[in-house]
Design an enzyme around this catalytic site. Structure first.
Site, PDB file in Angstrom:
ATOM      1  N   GLY A 154       0.820  -1.213   0.000  1.00 21.57           N
ATOM      2  CA  GLY A 154       0.000   0.000   0.000  1.00 21.57           C
ATOM      3  C   GLY A 154       0.850   1.259   0.000  1.00 21.57           C
ATOM      4  O   GLY A 154       2.005   1.236   0.403  1.00 21.57           O
ATOM      5  N   CYS A 155       0.268   2.376  -0.471  1.00 21.55           N
ATOM      6  CA  CYS A 155       0.992   3.654  -0.501  1.00 21.55           C
ATOM      7  C   CYS A 155       0.748   4.471   0.763  1.00 21.55           C
ATOM      8  O   CYS A 155       1.345   5.513   0.945  1.00 21.55           O
ATOM      9  CB  CYS A 155       0.580   4.478  -1.714  1.00 21.55           C
ATOM     10  SG  CYS A 155       1.476   3.998  -3.196  1.00 21.55           S
ATOM     11  N   ILE A 156      -0.191   4.044   1.589  1.00 20.18           N
ATOM     12  CA  ILE A 156      -0.545   4.861   2.756  1.00 20.18           C
ATOM     13  C   ILE A 156       0.012   4.238   4.035  1.00 20.18           C
ATOM     14  O   ILE A 156      -0.186   3.068   4.279  1.00 20.18           O
ATOM     15  CB  ILE A 156      -2.078   5.030   2.889  1.00 20.18           C
ATOM     16  CG1 ILE A 156      -2.641   5.641   1.615  1.00 20.18           C
ATOM     17  CG2 ILE A 156      -2.431   5.883   4.099  1.00 20.18           C
ATOM     18  CD1 ILE A 156      -2.118   7.016   1.282  1.00 20.18           C
TER      19      ILE A 156
END
Lengths: 155, 105
Positions: B103-105
């Site tokens: 994930g990017c978060i």
């Protein structure tokens, strides 16, 4: 293999939703990789750390060709709010937090948050206008000192 | 594919050292991986996160993001970064023997 990035200093200069998220995502992503991160809020980017404004940052629906709809339509009252709500719903599904929560989370990761002194003076603000996570109001010279030895990213 | 030896057993890992076959992981391997990553002695709080990572992976097929960890593991984001300063989701995934969360978060 090239040397890994160890520190980033990210400047957030915009006050629109699409102008703010990239810098926040890059800061949070840096911390998630164990990279040291500073955030420097300048000009309209100050809204991101402004206690009363950080919950009201809107998508720019005028002068934003990326949206692919008529500027005239984008300028109608309420369109910006509706589009902002629509984006917020889509982002929540992807686990992207709303701006106030995201900024608090980034501070919790250990990133340092700073406000730009020139902009703070320009808008007649002081430390009391900002969320408590803001470490300090600093000059551009102090920003460069803190950024020393790392990468600077302007958004 | 690279292999590593933990707790006297050879396991398959990717180029960054994440397990490619989480079923090869055993609890005694965790402290060895943690030492390699500079995490130090594993406390009960570390274990709470590691076990949560395993559980999430088994339920959903991937490790949780830092945000999800902070909300559901019972360990706050601040503490997660104290426990795993070089990136909680990434390090806890490595120590828990699951692939790196993407994930990017």
């Amino acid at each position: 293999m090239p040397d890994a990035i160890e520190k980033v200093s990210i400047i957030v200069s915009k006050g629109s939703l699409e102008g703010v998220y990239p810098g926040l995502i890059m800061a949070n992503g840096a911390r998630a990789e164990g990279i040291e991160a500073n955030l420097f809020f300048t000009f309209f980017g100050l809204d991101v750390i402004h206690k009363e404004r950080h919950d009201h940052i809107k998508l720019a629906t005028v002068g934003n060709p990326g949206l692919h709809f008529a500027t005239l339509l984008g300028g109608l009252p309420g369109v910006s709010s509706v589009m902002t709500t629509y984006m917020a719903r889509k982002m929540e599904k992807l686990d992207i937090p709303p701006i106030p929560e995201f900024v608090e989370m980034i501070a919790d990761t250990g990133a340092a948050l700073y406000a730009c002194k020139a902009s703070v003076d320009l808008f007649g603000l002081d430390k009391g206008d900002f969320i408590p996570q803001v470490c300090d109001i600093i000059t551009v010279g102090e920003f460069y000192e803190k950024a020393a030895g790392g990468e600077i990213i302007f958004t | 594919m690279p292999t590593k030896s933990y707790d006297g057993v050879d396991v398959s890992v990717d180029e960054q050292g994440f397990f490619t076959d989480p079923s090869q992981w055993r609890e005694p391997m965790a402290s060895e991986i943690a030492a390699e990553e500079g995490v130090g002695e594993l406390t009960d709080r570390h274990w709470q996160v590691i076990k949560f990572m395993r559980h999430e992976y088994e339920e959903k097929g991937s490790g949780p993001s830092v945000r999800a960890l902070g909300k559901t593991s019972g360990v706050s984001i601040k503490e997660l970064y104290q426990l795993f300063p070089k990136g909680p989701a990434k390090l806890a995934a490595k120590i828990a023997g699951i692939p790196k969360p993407r994930g990017c978060i």
